[in-house]
Design an enzyme around this catalytic site. Sequence first.
Site, short mmCIF file in Angstrom:
data_model
loop_
_atom_site.label_atom_id
_atom_site.label_comp_id
_atom_site.label_asym_id
_atom_site.label_seq_id
_atom_site.Cartn_x
_atom_site.Cartn_y
_atom_site.Cartn_z
N TYR A 134 -6.13 -5.06 2.40
CA TYR A 134 -6.04 -3.89 3.28
C TYR A 134 -7.39 -3.48 3.84
CZ TYR A 134 -1.42 -3.43 1.08
OH TYR A 134 -0.15 -3.66 0.61
N LYS A 161 -4.06 -5.57 -5.30
CA LYS A 161 -3.36 -6.87 -5.28
C LYS A 161 -4.36 -7.99 -5.05
CE LYS A 161 0.59 -4.56 -3.15
NZ LYS A 161 -0.13 -3.38 -2.62
N HIS A 217 -0.48 -10.86 -4.75
CA HIS A 217 0.02 -10.33 -3.48
C HIS A 217 1.09 -11.23 -2.85
CE1 HIS A 217 -1.43 -7.62 0.07
NE2 HIS A 217 -0.11 -7.78 0.09
#
Length: 321
Positions: free
Chosen positions: A49, A78, A111
Amino acid sequence: MSALIKLNNGISIPQIGFGCWKVDKATCAQQIYDAIKVGYRLFDGAQDYGNEKEVGQGINKAIADGLVKREELTVVSKLWNNYHAPNNVKLAIKKVLSDLQLDYLDIFYIHFPIAQKFVPIEEKYPPGFYCGPNGWEFENVTLLETYRALEGLVDEGLVKSLGISNFSGALIQDLLRGARIKPALLQIEHHPYLTQEKLIKWAQAQGISVVGYSSFGPQSFLELDSETAKGAVSLFQHETIKAIADKHNVSTAKVLLRWATQRGLLIIPKSNKKERLIQNLQINDFDLTEQDIAEINALNLNLRFNDPWTWGASPEIPSFI
């Protein structure tokens, strides 16, 4: 405050958390701080992210200001695809904890079940789909090898609970055969266009709690210029969802979130608006009828918006075929 869900390792976490995907770095720290202020205690982030430093800033400011204690928070990250090799898992967790300025994670997921070529942190971080100058490349690392490295992080006290994300049932079944620590959570794309009923039922029967992401379906992917999302009817405007919302005198967003929690899922919505943040924490104050749930389930199209097959790798990545 959100209701608590007890995981298979005895740890309880909030059923409703704040999703950090696509939260802009410029406003992220303040959004996290504001979310804690209105009652959020779970923050779902990831290496990919690209905003974990800012998430950590918001968390640590809230702790310093006395809004919350560290042990009252569930902080999630993740492992990205480029760090699947066991010797790189430790590099990844050190980077995550350094960015967050925390001593441990509450939950660490794999992930995606995809092992891309390692990219040194100093070369590019987060690497995203980048694998180096040669384009898409992969490493010959099994999921069990990666997962056992994550189990080692639990042994060291760096992580409390382990999760898997975007895994199919067959991959989970295979992982369970060799895992020493059973995954506590499975995170999957989940909305009325992708109900995944069999996978959810099976995972819950194994004692694995299911977390749904992209609860609003195509809405989450419009800003990514997804042609699939642009071609789908907005769930906020769908006649079935609107009719159920009108019947209960609630918003369509509340119907979508309650449909998930009433099925026993955890959810991680986000919003830039304080009033919506508060509303998302209060979705369990009414119940959908069995007929409502059946009508929403009937909207399933097996329509997946987050599909590695479409990422542009050559050959394509067959995660869900």
